[in-house]
Design an enzyme around this catalytic site. Structure first.
Site, PDB file in Angstrom:
ATOM      1  N   GLU A  22      -7.083   4.437   7.508  1.00 45.69           N
ATOM      2  CA  GLU A  22      -6.958   5.878   7.212  1.00 45.69           C
ATOM      3  C   GLU A  22      -8.233   6.408   6.564  1.00 45.69           C
ATOM      4  OE1 GLU A  22      -3.187   5.329   5.288  1.00 45.69           O
ATOM      5  OE2 GLU A  22      -2.418   4.758   7.253  1.00 45.69           O
ATOM      6  N   ASN A  82       0.870  -1.173   0.000  1.00 38.71           N
ATOM      7  CA  ASN A  82       0.000   0.000   0.000  1.00 38.71           C
ATOM      8  C   ASN A  82       0.910   1.227   0.000  1.00 38.71           C
ATOM      9  OD1 ASN A  82      -1.832   2.018   0.378  1.00 38.71           O
ATOM     10  ND2 ASN A  82      -2.631   1.269   2.336  1.00 38.71           N
ATOM     11  N   GLU A  97      -5.552  -5.152  10.150  1.00 35.65           N
ATOM     12  CA  GLU A  97      -4.539  -4.127  10.394  1.00 35.65           C
ATOM     13  C   GLU A  97      -4.864  -3.393  11.694  1.00 35.65           C
ATOM     14  OE1 GLU A  97      -2.461  -2.848   6.585  1.00 35.65           O
ATOM     15  OE2 GLU A  97      -4.336  -1.733   6.577  1.00 35.65           O
ATOM     16  N   GLY A 147       2.151   2.264  10.761  1.00 36.32           N
ATOM     17  CA  GLY A 147       3.045   3.416  10.659  1.00 36.32           C
ATOM     18  C   GLY A 147       3.721   3.784  11.970  1.00 36.32           C
ATOM     19  N   LYS A 166       0.095   4.185  -0.348  1.00 39.21           N
ATOM     20  CA  LYS A 166      -0.600   5.358   0.214  1.00 39.21           C
ATOM     21  C   LYS A 166      -0.358   6.585  -0.675  1.00 39.21           C
ATOM     22  CE  LYS A 166      -0.433   3.103   4.669  1.00 39.21           C
ATOM     23  NZ  LYS A 166      -0.415   3.172   6.121  1.00 39.21           N
ATOM     24  N   SER A 217       3.254  -2.129  10.172  1.00 39.34           N
ATOM     25  CA  SER A 217       4.695  -2.097  10.410  1.00 39.34           C
ATOM     26  C   SER A 217       5.415  -3.407  10.056  1.00 39.34           C
ATOM     27  CB  SER A 217       5.002  -1.707  11.860  1.00 39.34           C
ATOM     28  OG  SER A 217       4.506  -0.404  12.130  1.00 39.34           O
ATOM     29  N   HIS A 231      -9.660   0.879   4.545  1.00 44.08           N
ATOM     30  CA  HIS A 231      -8.393   1.100   5.238  1.00 44.08           C
ATOM     31  C   HIS A 231      -8.623   2.007   6.447  1.00 44.08           C
ATOM     32  CE1 HIS A 231      -4.332   2.383   6.162  1.00 44.08           C
ATOM     33  NE2 HIS A 231      -3.951   1.253   5.591  1.00 44.08           N
TER      34      HIS A 231
HETATM   35  P1  13P Z   1       2.827   0.404   7.629  1.00 40.82           P
HETATM   36  O1  13P Z   1       3.398  -0.874   7.063  1.00 40.82           O
HETATM   37  O2  13P Z   1       3.569   1.624   7.147  1.00 40.82           O
HETATM   38  O3  13P Z   1       2.672   0.333   9.114  1.00 40.82           O
HETATM   39  O4  13P Z   1       1.347   0.564   7.025  1.00 40.82           O
HETATM   40  C1  13P Z   1       0.488  -0.506   7.104  1.00 40.82           C
HETATM   41  C2  13P Z   1      -0.713  -0.214   6.303  1.00 40.82           C
HETATM   42  O5  13P Z   1      -1.486   0.663   6.630  1.00 40.82           O
HETATM   43  C3  13P Z   1      -0.934  -0.979   5.066  1.00 40.82           C
HETATM   44  O6  13P Z   1      -2.188  -0.751   4.548  1.00 40.82           O
END
Ligand code: 13P
Length: 248
Positions: A97, A10, A165, A171, A12, A211, A95
């Site tokens: 976010e 991802n 997740e 993150g 982002k 992560s 997601h």
């Molecule tokens: P990170 O791997 O940066 O923690 O992000 C995970 C994520 O949100 C994947 O969709």
């Protein structure tokens, strides 16, 4: 029942044509045994066409969101029809976010899931609890209720990958331990068995995100119910190739 390992990247809202072009060149040079692992890269919507045209066919591409209708007066949105028109066959929905930064409701995520599936996209459906929910002992309640809304909108589970997740792990550099991930994945599979069917519970890929790195992926991948990953930060680095091979 063997579930093919699934690794999603991802990206982002990161990268530009130059940096993504370089990443794509690196990825194209990797060996990917498609009998062993399915790899899908989630690109920013404005670069979907660019990424699909450059990325080797051994990689799938995903949009990171879409709307719930094919077209119309919805400024700023994109539809599954448009995503497919760019040669892209997956979408990430729900997601954290989207849920927590942009306030998407369970109901909207369910509607998007139904529409994306009806229009032939595969859906990487994301669920996960926040830190206060984990600390409050309601992880299962949260992920089960998020999963129910998704399940209510799915007819063909072969096109769905469920991504667990935990929000506190995204993150933050705080990966869930392999035991923490396995525990929730196992419970999710039990939920699917009870509420959907045993066949679906056995066949749906449940992937972990939060992560994940080259250093943590192998032990996570060794867990019985961890069928792959959804990778954020590390998917923008050559390290992503190590994660693709986590199960090898
Ligand atoms: P990170 O791997 O940066 O923690 O992000 C995970 C994520 O949100 C994947 O969709």
């Amino acid at each position: 029942m063997t579930r093919k390992f699934f690794v999603g990247g991802n990206w982002k809202m990161n990268g530009d044509k130059k940096s993504l072009g370089e990443l794509i060149q690196t990825l194209n040079g990797a060996t990917v045994d498609q009998n062993v692992v399915e790899v899908v890269c989630g690109a920013p919507s404005i670069y979907l066409d660019f990424v699909r045209s450059k990325l080797d066919a051994k990689f799938g591409v995903a949009a990171q969101n879409c709307y719930k209708v094919p077209k119309g007066a919805y400024t700023g949105e994109i539809s599954p029809v448009m995503i497919k028109d760019c040669g892209v066959h997956w979408v990430i929905l729900g997601h954290s976010e989207r849920r927590h930064v942009f306030g998407e409701s369970d109901e909207l995520i369910g509607q998007k899931t139904a529409h994306a599936l009806e229009n032939g996209l595969g859906v990487i459906a994301c669920i996960g609890e926040k830190l206060d929910e984990r600390e409050g002992g309601i992880t299962e309640k949260v992920v089960f209720s998020q999963t129910k809304v998704i399940a209510d909108n799915v007819k063909d589970w072969s096109k769905v990958v469920l991504a667990y997740e935990p929000v506190w792990a995204i993150g933050t550099g705080k990966t869930a331990s392999p035991q923490q991930a396995q525990e929730v994945h196992e419970k999710l599979r039990e939920w699917l068995k009870t509420n959907v069917s045993e066949a679906v519970a056995n066949s749906v890929r449940i992937i972990y995100g939060g992560s994940v790195t080259g250093a943590t992926c192998k032990e996570l991948a060794s867990q019985k119910d961890v069928d792959g990953f959804l990778v954020g930060g590390a998917s923008l680095k050559p390290e992503f190739i190590d994660i693709i091979h986590a199960k090898a």
